[in-house]
Design a protein around this motif. Structure first.
Motif, PDB file in Angstrom:
ATOM      1  N   ARG A 268       1.280   3.983  -1.704  1.00 36.99           N
ATOM      2  CA  ARG A 268       1.592   2.607  -2.052  1.00 36.99           C
ATOM      3  C   ARG A 268       2.610   2.508  -3.193  1.00 36.99           C
TER       4      ARG A 268
ATOM      5  N   HIS B 293       3.019  -0.221  -6.390  1.00 40.36           N
ATOM      6  CA  HIS B 293       2.350  -1.311  -7.096  1.00 40.36           C
ATOM      7  C   HIS B 293       3.289  -1.842  -8.173  1.00 40.36           C
TER       8      HIS B 293
ATOM      9  N   LYS C 170       0.982  -6.560  -7.449  1.00 42.69           N
ATOM     10  CA  LYS C 170       1.369  -6.757  -6.057  1.00 42.69           C
ATOM     11  C   LYS C 170       1.601  -5.382  -5.448  1.00 42.69           C
ATOM     12  N   THR C 171       0.969  -5.159  -4.301  1.00 46.37           N
ATOM     13  CA  THR C 171       0.992  -3.850  -3.658  1.00 46.37           C
ATOM     14  C   THR C 171       1.768  -3.920  -2.356  1.00 46.37           C
ATOM     15  N   TYR C 172       2.614  -2.921  -2.143  1.00 44.77           N
ATOM     16  CA  TYR C 172       3.431  -2.771  -0.939  1.00 44.77           C
ATOM     17  C   TYR C 172       3.200  -1.376  -0.371  1.00 44.77           C
ATOM     18  N   ASP C 173       3.471  -1.201   0.934  1.00 42.67           N
ATOM     19  CA  ASP C 173       3.467   0.160   1.472  1.00 42.67           C
ATOM     20  C   ASP C 173       4.816   0.795   1.136  1.00 42.67           C
TER      21      ASP C 173
ATOM     22  N   ASP D 116      -4.164   5.323  -4.874  1.00 43.60           N
ATOM     23  CA  ASP D 116      -3.735   4.045  -4.293  1.00 43.60           C
ATOM     24  C   ASP D 116      -4.584   2.858  -4.739  1.00 43.60           C
ATOM     25  N   ASP D 117      -5.807   3.097  -5.261  1.00 41.66           N
ATOM     26  CA  ASP D 117      -6.713   2.017  -5.631  1.00 41.66           C
ATOM     27  C   ASP D 117      -7.042   1.968  -7.118  1.00 41.66           C
TER      28      ASP D 117
ATOM     29  N   TYR E  23      -6.688   2.620 -11.298  1.00 41.49           N
ATOM     30  CA  TYR E  23      -5.658   2.731 -12.315  1.00 41.49           C
ATOM     31  C   TYR E  23      -6.270   2.760 -13.707  1.00 41.49           C
TER      32      TYR E  23
ATOM     33  N   LEU F  31      -8.524  -1.805  -7.732  1.00 41.84           N
ATOM     34  CA  LEU F  31      -7.923  -2.985  -7.125  1.00 41.84           C
ATOM     35  C   LEU F  31      -8.891  -3.671  -6.170  1.00 41.84           C
TER      36      LEU F  31
END
Length: 171
Positions: A47, A49, A61-64, A87-88, A90, A113
């Motif tokens: 991801r 972020h 905001k998360t994008y691939d 990815d989740d 932090y 997240l």
């Protein structure tokens, strides 16, 4: 296979190939998955972020990796994301919501997240203020004071299962 660069002026994330050529651009200013006032970029294995601050509050905001929008997660007041572990999850510093509303101690935490859980890794006195922030009409303002002896900066790094915490004025 690529370098992700946050262009704060345009609100876009540019993806450069190993030779430096522009491969992809996404984000931009606007509503929904677009960015309002991006301040930091975190790239994880699956991801991208972006910490986006603004009138509607702080969000991640998360994008691939191809620039497709995945999700928006609200960031609690007083929480400053520092580094993604995967990815989740932090690393973040939990402090007061503004310079006049500080707790006695600030916390280094692992947040998620997707889950409402927090694990506290470290606690440090607020008088050794590592972050100075204030709420302003356009969102949160984080002061990066040039005098690091007065306002030292928090340095957070992770490597495998180890987390390193330091200050910019000494380790």
């Amino acid at each position: 296979g690529g370098l992700y660069v946050l262009d704060r002026a345009s609100g876009t994330i540019d993806v450069l190939d190993p030779d430096g050529a522009l491969r992809l651009s996404f984000g931009g200013f606007g509503d929904g998955p677009r960015l309002e006032s991006p301040v930091d970029l975190f790239v994880t294995p699956g991801r991208v972020h972006v910490l986006d601050i603004g009138r509607s509050g702080d969000k991640i905001k998360t994008y691939d990796k191809s620039g497709g929008y995945v999700a928006t997660t609200a960031v609690e007041a007083g929480v400053s994301p520092r580094r993604f572990l995967d990815d989740d999850r932090y690393l973040a510093v939990r402090s007061g919501t503004d310079v006049l509303n500080r707790p006695a101690h600030e916390l280094l935490q692992i947040l998620s997240l997707t889950r409402k859980t927090a694990s506290t890794l470290a606690k440090f006195p607020a008088e050794d203020k590592l972050i100075l922030q204030a709420m302003v009409p356009m969102g949160r303002f984080v002061l990066l004071e040039d005098d690091i002896d007065v306002f030292p900066r928090l340095v957070v790094h992770s490597d495998g299962d180890r987390v390193y915490l330091g200050r910019s004025d000494g380790y």
